[in-house]
Enzyme design. Structure first.
Site, short mmCIF file in Angstrom:
data_model
loop_
_atom_site.label_atom_id
_atom_site.label_comp_id
_atom_site.label_asym_id
_atom_site.label_seq_id
_atom_site.Cartn_x
_atom_site.Cartn_y
_atom_site.Cartn_z
N GLU A 151 -19.90 -15.28 -41.70
CA GLU A 151 -19.79 -15.47 -43.15
C GLU A 151 -18.56 -16.30 -43.52
O GLU A 151 -17.64 -15.83 -44.22
CB GLU A 151 -19.78 -14.11 -43.87
CG GLU A 151 -21.05 -13.32 -43.64
CD GLU A 151 -21.08 -12.00 -44.39
OE1 GLU A 151 -22.19 -11.51 -44.69
OE2 GLU A 151 -19.99 -11.47 -44.69
N GLU A 315 -28.65 -10.79 -41.56
CA GLU A 315 -28.43 -9.43 -42.06
C GLU A 315 -29.41 -9.20 -43.22
O GLU A 315 -29.26 -9.79 -44.28
CB GLU A 315 -26.99 -9.24 -42.54
CG GLU A 315 -25.95 -9.43 -41.44
CD GLU A 315 -24.52 -9.27 -41.96
OE1 GLU A 315 -24.35 -8.77 -43.09
OE2 GLU A 315 -23.58 -9.66 -41.24
#
Length: 688
Positions: A151, A315
């Site tokens: 991320e 995710e």
């Protein structure tokens, strides 16, 4: 893409942290994963202190055993480079790697993403751990790919360490070459900001009150952060390509100040996204009409698809909760996890991993619930994941590799996104209008793409769509306007909103009539304009002669002027009230074989609907499928044929109407007539 078949076959998996659990649990975990239809795990992205417990000392034994065990159970493995969480020895020994806030406060060890991308020492140490991991696992039969970092630009997307100021100085020097050119680009003649030496150049620093930099410097700051982030990721990407060429490479996210398109083009085989649909519900405005809630994730997924037509969900939300110091989300209701999984798949995901296998028992995320609870006993989420795994084991082969089909695209670009973060005179409008257009299209079951206009965007890319919606491109380069003119001349339709075309690439206002670079295409000028706020009540637009055909014209009003002798411009709507009542509010200009619309306000769903109806746009399945508003339609086309995904975002059952007969892929049953789609239900209809 170095590995064109990287996303084949379709895989369903889960994020797993073997370092969090007693080794005696691994075999049972892996066995149950396979029984649930899960075939791939992601590991390692937060484990630097285990891989390298002290500088230069590497220990891979724990992950060797974990990956070997996964292989014995037939699981494939994605490895994350652990550079999002530098270990304590590193930040203590080399404090220059730490990030610094705009106010000058150094972020200390104890969370994650507390480093900066510019530190030479941090880049050196990241390269070392990446290379050692790649050497360790480049030929392991279970490992199929790598996730760079985790991320990028999450937690923070601004960086003000000493190394960042130095890197920015080098970046602007390479970009502008001379101080005269830099001063011109940043408009430093205003407020006596002129620079006379390169050593005077810094990233934005506190001035009179908080973050209030020169706006043109602020725009370049975002461009620098993007380039710097990509350069940081490239170090790892290049090593992985060199040492592990048989593995694919991706990274996950979708965060601020990062040109994900260029990063994917330059470094990755495909892009990955982390999908948490309930994030969309956290900040809902209670006054918002027809709030999309978790359905708004479909708009995010459309943006991901613009980066990578087929992508990975690294995710996928499987539980509710949050961190110990914040409550983010309730637990998904029965069926919602399945709904969100197919939402991702419908929009282009060919690899989906749930976050996470089991809820953590320590750390900040002890309430961020995964598929399994702490106690490891069967629960509803385990049963739902098992059902999804069984379905996708049957039908995944028909989905993987197919592409989403849409005839209309909402245009975005990084210049306006980044400039609009600081410039409140157009930035907030982009997101509002984009969402309202999405609502209007969703109600009519018209799938849309999101398309980012970039320097290399071709006419052929635009011509895939019959309609382009470019709500508020305040920054509009002449080259972009020329490309849009060519698109419209060839038969396309483009729709602009207020605040279009009045800035150049530096954020300077053009000294030409509004809408600046778009004026020729739209065939109008802006006679006057006003912000609508405070005691200034929003006006309405009158569409045609029907006195009931009124829509609001909120936030900002451009009062349009059409040349008296214009033979190509039609006034579609006028302002209904205020001192500009009766003046043109919406126009349509015939241009070549196409047309350009100008809408003088910020869009509402009702106003967007008026334009959609005037253009005659319809659902691609309108001839044989009738759907209620709660159901989303997405169409994917591939070797297995055309698949119509139907997603019901309501807890209540919905009735759909199917003319003729279609096969429902998940159940392999024929459907015809009135069909009930359960609350949070999913169907995939296959054309004959």
């Amino acid at each position: 893409m170095n590995h064109p078949d990287a996303l084949k076959p379709f895989r369903l998996g889960v994020c797993y942290y073997p370092e969090h659990w007693e080794e005696t649990l691994w075999e049972d975990d892996y066995r149950r994963m396979r029984e649930m239809g899960l075939t791939v795990i992601r590991v390692g992205e937060f484990a630097w202190s285990l891989f390298e417990p002290e500088e230069g000392v590497f220990q891979f034994e724990l992950f060797d055993r974990a990956i070997d065990a996964a292989h014995r159970h037939g699981l494939k493995v994605i490895l994350g480079t652990p550079t999002a969480t530098p270990p304590a020895w590193l930040t203590h020994k080399y404090p220059e790697v730490l990030n610094v806030t705009h106010e000058g406060v150094t972020l200390q060890h104890g969370m994650r993403r507390h480093y900066n991308y510019s530190s030479p020492k941090y880049k050196e140490l990241c390269a070392i751990i990446t290379r050692r991991m790649a050497q360790q696992y480049h030929d392991h039969p279970a490992v199929i790919g790598w996730q760079i970092d985790n991320e990028l630009n999450c937690e923070t997307s601004r960086f003000y360490a000493d190394a960042d100021h130095l890197a920015f100085r080098s970046w602007v020097r390479e970009k502008y070459q001379t101080l005269d050119r830099l001063n011109a680009a940043w408009g430093t003649v205003f407020w006596s900001q002129t620079y006379t030496d390169w050593e005077q150049i810094f990233l934005p620093r506190p001035t009179t009150a908080g973050y209030q930099p020169n706006p043109h410097l602020a725009l370049d700051e975002k461009r620098f952060i993007s380039d710097n982030t990509i350069a940081f990721a490239k170090i790892q990407g290049d090593i992985l390509r060199e040492v592990a060429p048989s593995h694919w490479v991706t990274t996950n996210g979708l965060f601020q100040h990062l040109d994900n398109h260029r990063m994917t083009d330059d470094l990755l085989d495909f892009y990955s996204y982390d999908s948490y649909p309930q994030f969309s519900t956290i900040f809902l405005d209670p006054a918002e009409e027809d709030a999309l809630a978790d359905r708004s994730s479909s708009l995010n997924l459309s943006a991901v698809r613009s980066i990578s037509p087929n992508f990975c969900i690294m995710e996928q939300q499987s539980g509710g909760g949050g961190w110990v110091n914040r409550i983010d989300m309730p637990m998904p209701k029965p069926g919602q996890m399945r709904l969100w999984t197919y939402q991702s798949i419908a929009h282009g995901a060919d690899l989906v991993l749930y976050f996470r296998w089991r809820t953590a028992t320590v750390g900040h995320e002890i309430y961020w619930h995964g598929i399994n609870d702490y106690h490891n006993l069967p629960n509803r989420r385990v049963r739902e994941a098992s059902d999804i795994g069984a379905e996708l084991a049957r039908v995944g082969v028909s989905i993987a590799g197919s592409r989403v089909r849409a005839d209309i695209a909402i245009l975005r670009d990084y210049d306006n996104e980044w400039d609009g973060e600081y410039d409140v005179w157009h930035g907030p409008f982009q997101w509002k209008s984009g969402k309202e257009w999405f609502k209007a299209l969703q109600k009519r079951h018209i799938p849309n793409d999101v398309l980012y206009l970039r320097e290399g965007t071709s006419l052929e890319e635009l011509q895939r769509y019959s309609v382009l919606v470019y709500p508020h491109p305040a920054i509009l380069r002449d080259e972009t306007a020329a490309l849009l003119e060519a698109y419209v001349k060839s038969g396309g339709k483009v729709i602009f909103g207020c605040r279009t075309g009045y800035k150049n690439e530096h954020g300077h206002c053009y000294m030409r009539p509004f809408p600046g670079a778009a004026a020729n295409l739209c065939g109008i000028t802006v006679e006057e304009f006003t912000k609508v706020m405070g005691t200034r009540k929003p006006t309405s637009m009158q569409w045609g002669e029907d006195s009931d055909a009124l829509t609001l014209a909120p936030d900002f009003n451009d009062i349009l002027e059409v040349a008296p002798d214009s033979a190509t411009v039609t006034v579609v709507a006028t302002y209904a009230t205020d001192y500009y009542a009766g003046k043109p509010a919406v126009t349509r200009n015939a241009f070549g074989q196409g047309e350009a619309w100008y809408f003088g306000a910020v869009f509402t769903a009702a106003a967007a609907g008026r334009v959609i109806d005037a253009l005659g746009l319809q659902s691609p399945s309108a001839a044989w499928l009738q759907l209620p508003p709660s159901v989303e339609l997405i169409v994917r086309e591939g070797e297995a044929g055309t698949l119509h995904f139907l997603l019901n975002y309501s807890e209540e059952a919905a009735v759909i109407q199917v003319s003729g007969e279609r096969t429902e892929l998940l159940s392999d049953t024929p459907l015809s007539g009135d069909v009930t789609l359960p609350g949070y239900g999913v169907m995939i209809l296959k054309e004959k």
